[in-house]
Design an enzyme around this catalytic site. Structure first.
Site, PDB file in Angstrom:
ATOM      1  N   ASN A  56      54.489  42.931  35.738  1.00  0.00           N
ATOM      2  CA  ASN A  56      54.506  44.376  35.470  1.00  0.00           C
ATOM      3  C   ASN A  56      55.366  45.078  36.523  1.00  0.00           C
ATOM      4  O   ASN A  56      54.984  45.152  37.690  1.00  0.00           O
ATOM      5  CB  ASN A  56      53.063  44.888  35.489  1.00  0.00           C
ATOM      6  CG  ASN A  56      52.949  46.366  35.185  1.00  0.00           C
ATOM      7  OD1 ASN A  56      53.938  47.101  35.218  1.00  0.00           O
ATOM      8  ND2 ASN A  56      51.746  46.811  34.900  1.00  0.00           N
TER       9      ASN A  56
ATOM     10  N   HIS B 150      55.571  48.454  27.078  1.00  0.00           N
ATOM     11  CA  HIS B 150      55.479  48.260  28.529  1.00  0.00           C
ATOM     12  C   HIS B 150      55.011  46.827  28.791  1.00  0.00           C
ATOM     13  O   HIS B 150      54.059  46.344  28.172  1.00  0.00           O
ATOM     14  CB  HIS B 150      54.478  49.275  29.088  1.00  0.00           C
ATOM     15  CG  HIS B 150      54.139  49.064  30.526  1.00  0.00           C
ATOM     16  ND1 HIS B 150      55.082  48.760  31.473  1.00  0.00           N
ATOM     17  CD2 HIS B 150      52.932  49.107  31.184  1.00  0.00           C
ATOM     18  CE1 HIS B 150      54.491  48.635  32.649  1.00  0.00           C
ATOM     19  NE2 HIS B 150      53.191  48.833  32.501  1.00  0.00           N
TER      20      HIS B 150
ATOM     21  N   CYS C  92      53.427  53.885  35.348  1.00  0.00           N
ATOM     22  CA  CYS C  92      54.140  52.934  34.468  1.00  0.00           C
ATOM     23  C   CYS C  92      54.736  53.609  33.234  1.00  0.00           C
ATOM     24  O   CYS C  92      55.574  53.021  32.558  1.00  0.00           O
ATOM     25  CB  CYS C  92      53.217  51.801  34.042  1.00  0.00           C
ATOM     26  SG  CYS C  92      52.662  50.787  35.412  1.00  0.00           S
TER      27      CYS C  92
HETATM   28  C1  LIG Z   1      43.374  42.156  35.151  1.00  0.00           C
HETATM   29  C2  LIG Z   1      43.141  41.326  33.895  1.00  0.00           C
HETATM   30  C3  LIG Z   1      44.244  40.302  33.739  1.00  0.00           C
HETATM   31  C4  LIG Z   1      41.812  40.594  34.053  1.00  0.00           C
HETATM   32  O1  LIG Z   1      41.589  39.832  32.900  1.00  0.00           O
HETATM   33  P1  LIG Z   1      40.145  39.838  32.202  1.00  0.00           P
HETATM   34  O2  LIG Z   1      40.199  38.853  31.118  1.00  0.00           O
HETATM   35  O3  LIG Z   1      39.852  41.281  31.878  1.00  0.00           O
HETATM   36  O4  LIG Z   1      39.255  39.302  33.349  1.00  0.00           O
HETATM   37  P2  LIG Z   1      38.012  40.040  34.065  1.00  0.00           P
HETATM   38  O5  LIG Z   1      38.497  41.195  34.878  1.00  0.00           O
HETATM   39  O6  LIG Z   1      36.963  40.281  33.020  1.00  0.00           O
HETATM   40  O7  LIG Z   1      37.568  38.904  35.022  1.00  0.00           O
HETATM   41  C5  LIG Z   1      37.039  37.692  34.536  1.00  0.00           C
HETATM   42  C6  LIG Z   1      36.799  36.780  35.724  1.00  0.00           C
HETATM   43  O8  LIG Z   1      38.072  36.310  36.214  1.00  0.00           O
HETATM   44  C7  LIG Z   1      38.142  36.527  37.610  1.00  0.00           C
HETATM   45  N1  LIG Z   1      39.530  36.773  37.990  1.00  0.00           N
HETATM   46  C8  LIG Z   1      40.193  37.963  38.086  1.00  0.00           C
HETATM   47  N2  LIG Z   1      41.443  37.727  38.483  1.00  0.00           N
HETATM   48  C9  LIG Z   1      41.570  36.393  38.629  1.00  0.00           C
HETATM   49  C10 LIG Z   1      42.627  35.557  38.998  1.00  0.00           C
HETATM   50  N3  LIG Z   1      43.839  36.037  39.319  1.00  0.00           N
HETATM   51  N4  LIG Z   1      42.420  34.220  39.006  1.00  0.00           N
HETATM   52  C11 LIG Z   1      41.229  33.702  38.702  1.00  0.00           C
HETATM   53  N5  LIG Z   1      40.188  34.449  38.341  1.00  0.00           N
HETATM   54  C12 LIG Z   1      40.358  35.771  38.303  1.00  0.00           C
HETATM   55  C13 LIG Z   1      37.247  37.726  37.858  1.00  0.00           C
HETATM   56  O9  LIG Z   1      36.833  37.753  39.206  1.00  0.00           O
HETATM   57  C14 LIG Z   1      36.137  37.466  36.905  1.00  0.00           C
HETATM   58  O10 LIG Z   1      35.255  36.524  37.494  1.00  0.00           O
HETATM   59  P3  LIG Z   1      33.668  36.702  37.353  1.00  0.00           P
HETATM   60  O11 LIG Z   1      33.405  36.635  35.879  1.00  0.00           O
HETATM   61  O12 LIG Z   1      33.149  35.560  38.156  1.00  0.00           O
HETATM   62  O13 LIG Z   1      33.387  38.049  37.927  1.00  0.00           O
HETATM   63  C15 LIG Z   1      43.080  42.255  32.637  1.00  0.00           C
HETATM   64  O14 LIG Z   1      41.900  43.011  32.675  1.00  0.00           O
HETATM   65  C16 LIG Z   1      44.262  43.169  32.535  1.00  0.00           C
HETATM   66  O15 LIG Z   1      45.374  42.736  32.372  1.00  0.00           O
HETATM   67  N6  LIG Z   1      44.009  44.510  32.547  1.00  0.00           N
HETATM   68  C17 LIG Z   1      45.077  45.466  32.431  1.00  0.00           C
HETATM   69  C18 LIG Z   1      45.806  45.573  33.736  1.00  0.00           C
HETATM   70  C19 LIG Z   1      47.085  46.319  33.622  1.00  0.00           C
HETATM   71  O16 LIG Z   1      47.851  46.117  32.730  1.00  0.00           O
HETATM   72  N7  LIG Z   1      47.333  47.198  34.595  1.00  0.00           N
HETATM   73  C20 LIG Z   1      48.539  47.927  34.686  1.00  0.00           C
HETATM   74  C21 LIG Z   1      48.582  49.002  33.692  1.00  0.00           C
HETATM   75  S1  LIG Z   1      50.095  49.848  33.767  1.00  0.00           S
END
Ligand SMILES: CC(C)(COP(=O)(O)OP(=O)(O)OC[C@H]1O[C@@H](n2cnc3c(N)ncnc32)[C@H](O)[C@@H]1OP(=O)(O)O)[C@@H](O)C(=O)NCCC(=O)NCCS
Length: 334
Positions: free
Chosen positions: A282, A252, A113
């Site tokens: 993204n 980004h 990215c």
């Molecule tokens: C992926 C992301 C949105 C997850 O959000 P978060 O607030 O960190 O959520 P978590 O990973 O802690 O998950 C919390 C809960 O939501 C759930 N969950 C994850 N994706 C879900 C979705 N699409 N819908 C519903 N629930 C979801 C998880 O399973 C977890 O459930 P649990 O507590 O029962 O295990 C976030 O971590 C993120 O954006 N990270 C950066 C990713 C990124 O930018 N990547 C590219 C970089 S270039």
């Protein structure tokens, strides 16, 4: 007089088909409410079945050339930032070169990215060395081709798209400073485990979805919020400027919560931080040039504006560039 590299053309392309949160609700256990509150994303675009990365990139490249008012024969180098090339080889750069009729050297560069910022650095160095006068830089990715649409933790985040800029040697200031970084110890945080030389595609690996994106979302989130302010400050320092000199920050486009948290840490007012992640998701290396083109075509970028572009991604990699904008507003061009 030192040679500067200046952006003289910008263009982008988003495929037609929209994948809305409501569509994802029918595919995995998720909800529009969860996706919007955790990411700010409402929809993303999907490349058509007959479109690969080079097709999106070629459209963005043609549009950037149009705004630059240069001809294909004027371009001396093409650099394409992508981590989702059409195939392992030839490069997507060669395919874009063929599609738009360039005859210059062309190569792909992969910094995930952060690819567009890395490619910008390569283009600026090429121009500042005096070797090249005009370089076309494309950021293009079709992330949805590598996403596991049974994994709700990743499939809601990504979309397809392309953006491009034309850089030209100039006496006027253009790209003022760039900083790049990588930390390979974080390679496992975001990756596609199979399909490469480490684990070639096999029926078993494909059945286990190992040829698709795996991510430690939380880890990447924390890294991004830390690195955006740091890289932006470093690029400002390299440009001899401070935060108060910045008219725009274009981060980004990965997640609205990352953008908001990083901008707060940096102390950048919200109305000066560009975001359209709600409608793109993204798009990886395409994200920054797509955002730049959207801001430009909306007429909000004015010649003389100072802007910072800042990216982060798999690798881990990160990078930021500070630019002095010189292209007239689209409605003011003759
Ligand atoms: C992926 C992301 C949105 C997850 O959000 P978060 O607030 O960190 O959520 P978590 O990973 O802690 O998950 C919390 C809960 O939501 C759930 N969950 C994850 N994706 C879900 C979705 N699409 N819908 C519903 N629930 C979801 C998880 O399973 C977890 O459930 P649990 O507590 O029962 O295990 C976030 O971590 C993120 O954006 N990270 C950066 C990713 C990124 O930018 N990547 C590219 C970089 S270039």
């Amino acid at each position: 007089m030192p040679v500067n590299a200046r952006i003289v053309g910008v263009g982008s392309y988003l495929p037609e088909q929209r994948l809305k949160n409501a569509d994802l609700e029918r595919m995995v256990d998720t909800s529009d409410e969860w996706i919007v509150t955790r990411t700010g994303i409402r929809e993303r675009r999907l490349a058509a079945p007959d479109q690969a990365t080079s097709h999106l990139g070629a459209i963005a490249a043609r549009r950037a050339l149009e705004t630059s008012e240069l001809e294909v024969e004027d371009i001396e180098l093409l650099i394409v930032a992508t981590s989702t090339p059409d195939m392992f080889f030839p490069s997507s750069a060669c395919l874009i070169q063929d599609a738009i009729g360039l005859s210059c050297p062309a190569y792909d560069l992969n910094a995930a990215c952060t690819g567009f910022i890395y490619a910008l650095q390569s283009a600026v160095t090429a121009i500042e060395s005096g070797r090249y006068q005009r370089v076309l830089v494309v950021g293009a990715d079709t992330m949805t081709r590598h996403i596991d649409f049974t994994d709700r933790g990743t499939c809601v985040l990504f979309g397809d798209g392309a953006g491009a800029v034309v850089l030209e040697a100039s006496d006027e200031p253009g790209v003022l400073g760039i900083t790049l970084g990588s930390d390979g110890s974080g390679w496992e945080m975001l990756m596609v485990p199979a399909g490469g030389s480490a684990a070639p595609a096999t029926v078993e690996r494909i059945a286990e979805h190992q040829h698709q994106v795996k991510m430690s979302g939380n880890e990447v989130f924390k890294f991004a919020v830390r690195v955006i302010p740091r890289a932006t400050k470093q690029a400002l320092e390299a440009s001899g400027l401070g935060l108060s000199d910045l008219d725009w920050l274009i981060p980004h486009q990965a997640n609205q919560r990352i953008i908001t948290a990083a901008a707060e840490r940096l102390g950048m007012p919200e109305d000066r931080v560009f975001s359209h992640v709600a409608i793109t998701g993204n798009t990886s290396a395409a994200s920054i040039p797509l955002a730049l083109d959207d801001l430009y075509t909306s007429g909000r970028l004015v010649p003389g504006d100072t802007l910072a572009l800042v990216g982060f991604g798999a690798g881990l990699t990160w990078g930021a560039a500070v630019l002095r904008w010189s292209l007239a507003r689209p409605d003011e061009e003759d």
